[in-house]
Design a protein around this motif. Structure first.
Motif, mmCIF file in Angstrom:
data_model
loop_
_atom_site.group_PDB
_atom_site.id
_atom_site.type_symbol
_atom_site.label_atom_id
_atom_site.label_comp_id
_atom_site.label_asym_id
_atom_site.label_seq_id
_atom_site.Cartn_x
_atom_site.Cartn_y
_atom_site.Cartn_z
ATOM 1 N N ARG A 45 62.417 -3.428 28.934
ATOM 2 C CA ARG A 45 63.320 -2.607 27.924
ATOM 3 C C ARG A 45 64.388 -2.700 28.564
ATOM 4 O O ARG A 45 64.897 -1.495 29.415
ATOM 5 N N ALA A 89 59.670 -4.251 22.966
ATOM 6 C CA ALA A 89 57.911 -3.653 23.931
ATOM 7 C C ALA A 89 57.478 -4.455 23.428
ATOM 8 O O ALA A 89 57.128 -4.848 22.676
ATOM 9 N N LEU A 119 66.196 8.566 22.396
ATOM 10 C CA LEU A 119 66.117 7.805 21.064
ATOM 11 C C LEU A 119 67.235 6.933 20.162
ATOM 12 O O LEU A 119 67.302 6.065 19.828
ATOM 13 N N THR A 132 64.845 -1.722 15.650
ATOM 14 C CA THR A 132 63.190 -0.635 15.908
ATOM 15 C C THR A 132 62.455 -1.620 14.689
ATOM 16 O O THR A 132 61.357 -1.428 15.150
ATOM 17 N N TYR A 159 57.813 4.236 17.842
ATOM 18 C CA TYR A 159 57.654 5.456 19.113
ATOM 19 C C TYR A 159 56.154 6.009 18.704
ATOM 20 O O TYR A 159 56.311 7.171 20.200
ATOM 21 N N TYR A 208 56.242 13.671 19.542
ATOM 22 C CA TYR A 208 55.546 12.300 20.069
ATOM 23 C C TYR A 208 53.785 12.403 20.784
ATOM 24 O O TYR A 208 53.394 14.003 21.232
ATOM 25 N N GLN A 215 54.183 7.308 25.504
ATOM 26 C CA GLN A 215 54.596 5.786 25.987
ATOM 27 C C GLN A 215 56.207 5.305 26.656
ATOM 28 O O GLN A 215 55.850 4.014 26.685
ATOM 29 N N SER A 216 57.148 6.023 25.674
ATOM 30 C CA SER A 216 57.850 5.687 25.832
ATOM 31 C C SER A 216 58.007 6.025 27.801
ATOM 32 O O SER A 216 59.047 5.501 28.219
ATOM 33 N N GLU A 217 57.905 6.993 28.201
ATOM 34 C CA GLU A 217 58.557 7.937 29.306
ATOM 35 C C GLU A 217 57.790 6.456 30.535
ATOM 36 O O GLU A 217 58.325 6.081 31.397
ATOM 37 N N ARG A 265 59.555 2.924 30.614
ATOM 38 C CA ARG A 265 60.602 3.334 31.451
ATOM 39 C C ARG A 265 60.264 3.119 33.050
ATOM 40 O O ARG A 265 60.376 2.203 33.856
#
Length: 512
Positions: free
Chosen positions: A3, A11, A163, A329, A367, A374, A378-380, A383
């Motif tokens: 990303r 993603a 985000l 998104t 997300y 949350y 998954q976003s963390e 990355r």
């Protein structure tokens, strides 16, 4: 998939993102009174320093109806096993047909998608009945993900700001770049501060080594594996490291391991533009389509809508502002599955009417955000993996060429696919390399590619199948992300015949 900062890059990941009807909830784990047993570990050829990990005998407890859960300990650093341990969360669904062929590990993608939830919540989506009958289906949260020892960065409010906040400076300006760089730097520093020292070891190579430990403690001499999207890179990496231990591997929606992060994001931009055009043709054939004219007319109108939202964001009832990045998104998420195209029609009509509500509903799904919470990391983790796996490509000539290609071939997507790479601000240098994977000596590896897959474009599956010394390509002609269990009996039969009976499909098999 990487990303890159285009403030939003799709993603490639979680196959769960392909279906807007999947649940995001996981019920509380309820142990049985008696632990279930597993086969004796396979410790053949294991170095003495790793023997404590390979010789584990996991204790399984019932955690849902028909599912058993456990944890497996793996070394934080395989190069230095004495440096500490981390835990992997694992789930098993026993073979329904009696004595199993063996265990089948699965990975839904990401990186950052959790395999435990994937198997518990979406078993029928993950594997068909013949596979369920013949294998103990295994889901696991890779290192850094979900209920395993996990990457942690921000609380919910901080993640919302990261985000969804819109930069104050105009898109493309030097001030805009500085804002994005500062946001990426602050995020990386928070991840480092809150993750207990694991960030340098959150890599696909280490995760592939974890899979070999899982294979061993499950009692299998070879690894049987079904990986989707990013999971194809994980599976191919395993084959590179342990070609002699490859059993029956199926890699669906492949990533080309030889391409750079910049090439990945550029090719994805082209893929989503192509999928958008296919969607527009579908939309224009339906009475409820909010666009009119030709596909080119509709794409031009969508570009106008994105530019309008970029200039004047729409406010949602929870106070968040819908800018062009968040709208993109919401646009790309339904493109992962042709079945969700009507969802995209409804959302675009809602935005054209001046509302941000439906767009944020879809962005929140992307997300895995629900009621301001949350549900996973998954976003963390996404990355963390990508910043360690992909060297940063900041050569000005490469960037100029990539941007020129996007402008030419993906004019609708292009303005929102450009910007600084957030991994340039990561706190540790990448250790991954981008190179072809041959896996010489491995058993046949089946690669499935879909011709208009927007997230992992078909050309990557062709490339991976060509690279692998034992690669076998199965092509699905159609739309959407990944090919197995997507309505093609031809693909399903090829995959299941290989996994269950070891029948290798004809290389170059074409399915519709």
């Amino acid at each position: 998939m990487k990303r890159t900062a285009r403030r939003l890059i799709a993603a490639v990941g979680g196959v769960a993102a392909a279906s807007l009807v999947l649940s995001g909830c996981l019920a509380a784990l309820i142990p049985d009174e008696k632990p279930a047993v597993t086969a004796a570990p396979d410790t053949s050829g294991v170095p003495s320093a790793l023997m404590p990990y390979y010789s584990q005998v996991p204790e399984w407890t019932r955690c849902e109806a028909d599912f058993e859960c456990t944890t497996v300990t793996v070394p934080l650093d395989y190069a230095n096993p004495g440096a500490g341990d981390i835990e992997l969360a694992v789930v098993r669904h026993r073979a329904t047909g009696g004595a199993p062929v063996g265990s089948l590990l699965t990975n839904p993608g990401g990186p950052g998608a959790g395999g435990v939830d994937f198997v518990i919540e979406s078993l029928q989506y993950a594997v068909g009945a013949p596979v369920q009958e013949s294998f103990d289906v295994i889901g696991f949260d890779p290192r850094g993900v979900g209920d395993s020892t996990a990457v942690a960065c921000y609380d919910a409010a901080e993640m919302d700001a990261y985000l969804f906040d819109i930069p104050a400076e105009p898109r493309g300006s030097a001030g805009w770049v500085r804002e994005l760089d500062e946001a990426s730097r602050a995020f990386a520093e928070a991840c480092d501060a809150n993750s207990g020292g694991i960030l340098p070891f959150i890599t696909t190579e280490n995760s592939a080594r974890d899979m070999d430990v899982l294979r061993a403690v499950l009692g299998d001499t070879t690894l049987n594996y079904l990986g989707f999207s990013y999971g194809t890179f994980l599976g191919a990496t395993y084959a590179k490291l342990f070609p002699e231990r490859v059993g029956r591997l199926v890699l669906d929606g492949a990533i080309d391991p030889s391409v750079s992060g910049l090439e990945v994001s550029t090719t994805q931009g082209l893929g989503f533009e192509s999928a958008l055009r296919a969607y527009m043709a579908f939309c224009l054939d339906n009475r409820d389509c909010p666009f009119a004219g030709t596909v080119d007319d509709a794409m031009a109108d969508l570009a106008t809508l994105l530019a309008s939202v970029d200039r004047r964001p729409l406010q949602a009832s929870d106070g968040r502002m819908l800018g062009a990045d968040s709208l993109v998104t919401a646009i790309i998420t339904p493109l992962y599955s042709e079945a969700n195209w009507p969802v995209l029609t409804t959302m675009l009509a809602d935005v054209l009417a001046g509302s941000a509500e439906y767009a944020f509903l879809i962005a929140d799904f992307y997300y895995n955000r629900e009621d301001g919470v949350y549900l996973d990391n998954q976003s963390e983790a996404f990355r963390a993996y990508n910043c360690m796996d992909y060297p940063v490509d900041d050569d000005p000539a490469d960037l100029d060429a990539a941007y020129a290609l996007l402008d030419e071939k993906a004019p609708t997507i292009a303005p929102y696919w450009k910007g600084p790479d957030p991994c340039a601000q990561w706190v540790y240098p990448p250790t991954g390399v981008r190179e072809p994977i041959l896996a010489e000596g491995a058993a046949p590896i089946v690669v499935v590619g879909t011709t208009n897959d927007p997230a992992t474009p078909y050309e990557w599956s062709v490339a991976l199948a060509d690279q692998l010394a034992s690669g076998v390509l199965v092509s699905r002609f159609g739309e959407g992300h990944t090919g197995y269990n997507k309505g093609s009996a031809c693909v399903d039969d090829a995959v299941e015949s290989y996994l269950v009976d070891g029948v290798v499909p004809a290389d170059g098999l074409e399915c519709r």
